[in-house]
Design an enzyme around this catalytic site. Structure first.
Site, PDB file in Angstrom:
ATOM      1  N   LYS A 151      31.587  26.349   3.797  1.00  0.00           N
ATOM      2  CA  LYS A 151      32.076  26.131   2.434  1.00  0.00           C
ATOM      3  C   LYS A 151      31.363  24.889   1.903  1.00  0.00           C
ATOM      4  O   LYS A 151      31.975  23.934   1.406  1.00  0.00           O
ATOM      5  CB  LYS A 151      33.608  25.964   2.462  1.00  0.00           C
ATOM      6  CG  LYS A 151      34.279  25.940   1.111  1.00  0.00           C
ATOM      7  CD  LYS A 151      34.193  27.251   0.337  1.00  0.00           C
ATOM      8  CE  LYS A 151      34.705  27.064  -1.082  1.00  0.00           C
ATOM      9  NZ  LYS A 151      34.403  28.192  -1.958  1.00  0.00           N
ATOM     10  N   TYR A 205      40.968  20.732  13.665  1.00  0.00           N
ATOM     11  CA  TYR A 205      41.859  20.899  14.816  1.00  0.00           C
ATOM     12  C   TYR A 205      41.953  19.650  15.687  1.00  0.00           C
ATOM     13  O   TYR A 205      42.697  19.631  16.664  1.00  0.00           O
ATOM     14  CB  TYR A 205      41.377  22.084  15.680  1.00  0.00           C
ATOM     15  CG  TYR A 205      41.780  23.434  15.140  1.00  0.00           C
ATOM     16  CD1 TYR A 205      41.209  23.941  13.985  1.00  0.00           C
ATOM     17  CD2 TYR A 205      42.737  24.202  15.801  1.00  0.00           C
ATOM     18  CE1 TYR A 205      41.575  25.180  13.491  1.00  0.00           C
ATOM     19  CE2 TYR A 205      43.118  25.447  15.314  1.00  0.00           C
ATOM     20  CZ  TYR A 205      42.520  25.928  14.161  1.00  0.00           C
ATOM     21  OH  TYR A 205      42.898  27.163  13.676  1.00  0.00           O
ATOM     22  N   ASP A 218      34.487  32.305   1.516  1.00  0.00           N
ATOM     23  CA  ASP A 218      35.264  33.162   0.608  1.00  0.00           C
ATOM     24  C   ASP A 218      34.522  34.470   0.345  1.00  0.00           C
ATOM     25  O   ASP A 218      35.090  35.566   0.442  1.00  0.00           O
ATOM     26  CB  ASP A 218      35.613  32.430  -0.706  1.00  0.00           C
ATOM     27  CG  ASP A 218      34.439  31.669  -1.325  1.00  0.00           C
ATOM     28  OD1 ASP A 218      33.355  31.627  -0.706  1.00  0.00           O
ATOM     29  OD2 ASP A 218      34.603  31.119  -2.434  1.00  0.00           O
ATOM     30  N   ASP A 243      41.075  36.863  12.388  1.00  0.00           N
ATOM     31  CA  ASP A 243      42.275  37.679  12.138  1.00  0.00           C
ATOM     32  C   ASP A 243      41.920  38.791  11.147  1.00  0.00           C
ATOM     33  O   ASP A 243      42.346  39.939  11.309  1.00  0.00           O
ATOM     34  CB  ASP A 243      43.428  36.833  11.575  1.00  0.00           C
ATOM     35  CG  ASP A 243      44.424  36.404  12.657  1.00  0.00           C
ATOM     36  OD1 ASP A 243      43.994  36.157  13.798  1.00  0.00           O
ATOM     37  OD2 ASP A 243      45.638  36.320  12.363  1.00  0.00           O
ATOM     38  N   ASP A 289      38.933  30.810  12.918  1.00  0.00           N
ATOM     39  CA  ASP A 289      40.294  31.296  13.169  1.00  0.00           C
ATOM     40  C   ASP A 289      40.682  32.333  12.119  1.00  0.00           C
ATOM     41  O   ASP A 289      41.146  33.434  12.445  1.00  0.00           O
ATOM     42  CB  ASP A 289      41.271  30.115  13.127  1.00  0.00           C
ATOM     43  CG  ASP A 289      42.707  30.564  13.307  1.00  0.00           C
ATOM     44  OD1 ASP A 289      42.958  31.356  14.240  1.00  0.00           O
ATOM     45  OD2 ASP A 289      43.576  30.149  12.517  1.00  0.00           O
TER      46      ASP A 289
HETATM   47  C1  IPM Z   1      44.101  31.355  17.679  1.00  0.00           C
HETATM   48  C2  IPM Z   1      45.382  30.714  17.198  1.00  0.00           C
HETATM   49  C3  IPM Z   1      45.353  29.209  17.420  1.00  0.00           C
HETATM   50  C4  IPM Z   1      44.215  28.660  16.582  1.00  0.00           C
HETATM   51  C5  IPM Z   1      46.672  28.505  17.084  1.00  0.00           C
HETATM   52  C6  IPM Z   1      47.814  29.022  17.905  1.00  0.00           C
HETATM   53  C7  IPM Z   1      46.565  27.008  17.223  1.00  0.00           C
HETATM   54  O1  IPM Z   1      45.631  31.054  15.879  1.00  0.00           O
HETATM   55  O2  IPM Z   1      43.742  31.198  18.842  1.00  0.00           O
HETATM   56  O3  IPM Z   1      43.459  32.064  16.904  1.00  0.00           O
HETATM   57  O4  IPM Z   1      44.357  28.415  15.382  1.00  0.00           O
HETATM   58  O5  IPM Z   1      43.142  28.478  17.155  1.00  0.00           O
HETATM   59 MN    MN Z   2      44.292  32.567  15.111  1.00  0.00          MN
END
Ligand code: IPM
Ligand code: MN
Ligand code: NAD
Length: 398
Positions: A230, A173, A263, A291, A287
Site C-alpha cells: 500500500k 504484529y 486493495d 482469508d 493475513d
Molecule cells: C492467522 C491468524 C493470526 C494472525 C492471529 C490469530 C494472530 O489470523 O494465523 O492467520 O493474524 O496471524
Molecule cells: Mn488470519
C-alpha cells in the site's frame, strides 16, 4: 484432546512396526507431553492442538499420519487456553528452545478462546513461535482442488494455483506502540508498523527463490512474483518494500516482477484469480488476503500454511482459527489441518507421503466424503477417518 499413551507405535522407513518407550518432559513443559529416545531416524514432530476446533482437526491430521505409516514420531503438548486457565502458563520456560532443539517440525491447531479475553496465550504461543523462532516466511498455498468448491463461476482447479508469502516476524504484529491518556477524550493509541531492511529483503528473496524452485501442480514453471503493498498511502514502509523488491528482482531476470496495491489485489483475486502465481507481502496484508484466498479454495476449512525458517525447525498450521461457535460439535472441516500435515511432510523431504495424503483428500472431495461446509454430510472425525483409511489403502471401494 488427543489421547496420550505411555507406549507409542510407529513405523520405520523400512515399514517395520515397533513399540518404543516414551520419555516424559518435565511437568513444566506440558502435562500431555511425551517424547522418544534420540536414536530414531524418524522425523520428530511436536503436536500442539491448541484451542477450539484445533483440538478436533489436529487429531484427524495425526490419525492420517499414523495411517500413512509416515516415518514420524509425535509428541503432544497441551499449550493453549485450558492450560493457561489451569496454571497460568502460556509457554513453559525454555519452551521455544526445546521445540527448536528436539523437533524437526511443529504441527499446530489454533489459539483463541472466549474465556481468555486478552488473547494473551495466543499471542505468546502462536506469535511467540513465529517471532522467537524467527519463522519469517509464512507460506500459504492457494489451490482449488475441485471446481465445486470455488464460489466463482467458470473457475477450474487449473485456474487457481498460487502462493502467498507473508512476512511473518515484523509489521504491525511486533506490538510496538502504546496507549496514552487512556480512558480520556484525548486518548491516543499508536500501533507501529516495523519494517526492517533485513526482514523485507529476506522474504522478498524467499519469494523469488520459491518461484524459481517450485512448479505448479500441472508441472508448469512458476514465472512471476508480485509485490502486494500500500505504498501509495504508507509511503515510508512501502518505499522500503518497493526499493528492495526492485533490487532483488534484478537478480532474477528470468522471473517477471509485478506489483499491485493491496486493495486492487483483493478485487482482482475475486474477479480473476488465474492471474496470480507468487505473491509476496507484509504481515497484515498477508493475513487478510489469505482469508480471502481461502474463500476461493472452499473456505477456511481447506487452507494450509507453513511458518518457515529455512534450515530450522518450522511450524505448520491451518490458516483457520479456533472457530469457537462450531467447536466441540464434530462439524469442523479437518482437511485444512490434514493438508497442512502433508505440507509439513513435503517440507521434511517426504514428498511421496505428502502426495498420498493430498490424493486421498482430493478423492474424498470427489466422493463427497466431507464435512458440511464443503457439501458432504460427514462429521470431523468421520471425514478424517475416511482419508486415513484411504491413505492406508483400506477399503478402496469405500
Ligand atoms: C492467522 C491468524 C493470526 C494472525 C492471529 C490469530 C494472530 O489470523 O494465523 O492467520 O493474524 O496471524
Ligand atoms: Mn488470519
Ligand atoms: P476462524 O478462522 O476461527 O473462523 C472464521 C469462520 O470460518 C467461522 O465462521 C468458522 O466457523 C469458519 N471456519 C473456520 N475454520 C473452519 C473449519 N475448519 N471448518 C469449518 N468452518 C471453519 O476465525 P475467527 O472467528 O475470526 O477467530 C476465532 C478465534 O480464532 C479468535 O480467537 C482468533 O483470534 C483465533 N484465530 C487463531 C488463528 C490461529 O491460531 N492460527 C487463526 C485465526 C484466528
Amino acid at each position: 484432546m488427543i489421547p496420550v499413551s505411555s507406549v507409542v507405535r510407529f513405523q520405520n522407513r523400512g515399514g517395520a512396526q515397533r513399540d518404543t518407550e516414551v520419555n516424559s518432559y518435565p511437568e513444566s513443559l506440558g502435562r500431555d507431553c511425551v517424547t522418544f529416545p534420540a536414536v530414531s531416524q524418524n522425523k520428530r514432530i511436536a503436536i500442539i492442538p491448541g484451542d477450539g476446533i484445533g483440538k478436533e482437526v489436529i487429531p484427524e491430521a495425526v490419525k492420517v499420519l499414523t495411517a500413512l505409516g509416515a516415518p514420524v514420531e509425535t509428541s503432544q503438548f497441551d499449550w493453549g487456553a485450558d492450560r493457561y486457565l489451569a496454571d497460568g502458563v502460556t509457554v513453559p520456560p525454555d519452551g521455544f528452545t526445546m521445540l527448536g532443539r528436539d523437533f524437526d517440525a511443529i504441527l499446530v491447531g489454533a489459539f483463541g478462546d472466549p474465556r481468555v479475553r486478552s488473547n494473551i496465550h495466543a499471542k505468546e504461543i502462536l506469535l511467540g513461535m513465529r517471532f522467537r523462532m524467527d519463522l519469517y516466511a509464512n507460506l500459504r498455498p492457494v489451490r482449488l482442488l475441485d471446481a465445486a468448491l470455488c464460489p466463482l463461476k467458470g473457475i477450474e482447479p487449473k485456474d487457481i494455483d498460487f502462493v502467498v508469502l507473508r512476512e511473518n516476524t515484523e509489521g504491525v504484529y511486533t506490538d510496538a506502540g502504546g496507549v496514552f491518556k487512556q480512558g480520556t477524550p484525548d486518548e491516543i493509541a499508536i500501533q507501529e508498523d516495523i519494517n526492517t531492511r533485513k526482514g523485507v529483503e529476506r522474504i522478498i528473496r524467499y519469494a523469488f527463490e520459491y518461484c524459481e524452485r517450485h512448479q505448479k501442480q500441472d508441472g508448469s514453471l512458476r514465472q512471476r512474483v508480485l509485490l502486494c503493498d500500500k505504498s501509495n498511502a504508507m509511503t515510508h514502509a512501502g518505499g522500503l518494500w518497493q526499493r528492495v523488491f526492485k533490487e532483488v528482482s534484478a537478480e532474477y531476470p528470468q522471473i517477471k516482477a509485478e506489483h499491485m496495491y493491496v486493495d486492487a489485489l483483493c478485487m482482482q483475486m475475486v474477479r480473476d484469480p488465474r492471474q496470480f502465481d507468487v505473491i509476496v507481502t507484509n504481515n497484515m496484508f498477508g493475513d487478510i488476503v489469505t482469508d480471502l484466498a481461502a474463500g476461493l479454495q472452499g473456505g477456511l476449512g481447506m487452507a494450509a500454511s507453513g511458518n518457515i525458517h529455512p534450515g530450522q525447525t518450522s511450524m505448520f498450521e491451518p490458516v483457520h482459527g479456533s472457530a469457537p461457535p462450531i467447536a466441540g460439535k464434530n462439524i469442523a472441516n479437518p482437511f485444512g489441518a490434514i493438508l497442512t500435515a502433508a505440507m509439513m511432510l513435503a517440507h521434511l523431504g517426504l514428498a511421496e507421503e505428502a502426495a498420498r495424503i493430498e490424493a486421498a483428500v482430493l478423492e474424498a472431495i470427489r466422493q463427497k466424503k466431507t464435512t458440511q461446509d464443503i457439501g458432504g454430510n460427514l462429521g470431523t472425525s468421520e471425514a478424517g477417518e475416511w482419508v486415513a483409511r484411504r491413505v492406508a489403502g483400506v477399503g478402496h471401494k469405500q
